[in-house]
Motif scaffolding. Structure first.
Motif, PDB file in Angstrom:
ATOM      1  N   LYS A 184       0.987  -0.919  -0.572  1.00 40.49           N
ATOM      2  CA  LYS A 184      -0.070   0.002   0.011  1.00 40.49           C
ATOM      3  C   LYS A 184       0.656   1.201  -0.440  1.00 40.49           C
ATOM      4  O   LYS A 184       0.485   2.518  -1.024  1.00 40.49           O
ATOM      5  CB  LYS A 184      -1.136  -0.194   1.242  1.00 40.49           C
ATOM      6  CG  LYS A 184      -0.182  -0.333   2.351  1.00 40.49           C
ATOM      7  CD  LYS A 184      -1.687  -0.417   3.327  1.00 40.49           C
ATOM      8  CE  LYS A 184      -0.624  -0.307   5.352  1.00 40.49           C
ATOM      9  NZ  LYS A 184      -1.244  -1.401   5.558  1.00 40.49           N
ATOM     10  N   SER A 218       3.201  -7.051   7.492  1.00 46.40           N
ATOM     11  CA  SER A 218       1.632  -7.352   8.371  1.00 46.40           C
ATOM     12  C   SER A 218       1.163  -7.704   7.641  1.00 46.40           C
ATOM     13  O   SER A 218       0.247  -8.505   6.874  1.00 46.40           O
ATOM     14  CB  SER A 218       1.193  -5.464   8.781  1.00 46.40           C
ATOM     15  OG  SER A 218       0.949  -5.036   7.668  1.00 46.40           O
ATOM     16  N   ASP A 219       1.283  -7.699   6.161  1.00 47.28           N
ATOM     17  CA  ASP A 219       0.056  -7.397   4.657  1.00 47.28           C
ATOM     18  C   ASP A 219       0.975  -9.035   4.100  1.00 47.28           C
ATOM     19  O   ASP A 219      -0.432  -9.674   3.179  1.00 47.28           O
ATOM     20  CB  ASP A 219      -0.280  -6.858   3.938  1.00 47.28           C
ATOM     21  CG  ASP A 219      -1.055  -5.504   4.343  1.00 47.28           C
ATOM     22  OD1 ASP A 219      -1.709  -5.455   4.991  1.00 47.28           O
ATOM     23  OD2 ASP A 219      -0.192  -4.430   4.479  1.00 47.28           O
ATOM     24  N   ASN A 220       1.679  -9.171   3.833  1.00 42.39           N
ATOM     25  CA  ASN A 220       2.175 -10.271   3.732  1.00 42.39           C
ATOM     26  C   ASN A 220       3.316 -11.470   4.355  1.00 42.39           C
ATOM     27  O   ASN A 220       4.050 -11.983   3.920  1.00 42.39           O
ATOM     28  CB  ASN A 220       3.242 -10.225   2.422  1.00 42.39           C
ATOM     29  CG  ASN A 220       2.627  -8.750   1.129  1.00 42.39           C
ATOM     30  OD1 ASN A 220       1.955  -9.897   0.327  1.00 42.39           O
ATOM     31  ND2 ASN A 220       2.858  -7.542   1.896  1.00 42.39           N
TER      32      ASN A 220
END
Length: 131
Positions: A21, A70-72
């Motif tokens: 992001k 945190s997203d991966n």
């Protein structure tokens, strides 16, 4: 640059990517491209968990962009496992504007670096071969 200091090695890197992001991957690769005296290429796999020894034996460093963790998490876990199995040093890059990194990544990193291009290159070149 003195002739005897010239490093003609082409570093083969895995750079974490995925859901991003904050566009850290693009910013990071721009830092690498800005250093025209640093030679590198990137190895990618559709599934790092199943990529075998033939793939990993060519990799010099795994670059983990901590801001993407945190997203991966699954991707990072696959690369942490590969790092241990194939003895590939991890260069951990702090999230942009943050000093702290996830503990699991810090424990497995050969070195931790911020976003200065010269420091990134030095960390890649100087990362200990064994952890």
């Amino acid at each position: 640059m003195f002739e005897d200091e010239r490093d003609d090695k082409i570093y083969n890197l895995i750079i974490t990517n995925g859901f991003d992001k904050n566009k850290e991957y693009g910013q990071f690769t721009e830092k690498l491209y800005s250093k025209t005296d640093f030679l590198w290429k990137e190895s990618m796999s559709g599934a790092y968990a199943s990529a075998g020894e033939e793939f990993y034996q060519k990799v010099d460093r795994i670059i983990m962009l901590a801001g993407l963790y945190s997203d991966n998490k699954e991707l990072f876990d696959d690369l942490l496992n590969a790092s241990k199995k194939y003895d590939i040093p991890i260069v951990l890059v702090r999230p942009i504007g943050v000093e702290e990194v996830p503990e699991v990544l810090e424990e497995n990193a050969a070195t931790i670096v911020g976003w200065n291009a010269n420091c990134i290159i030095d960390s890649i070149k100087d990362a200990p071969e064994t952890m």
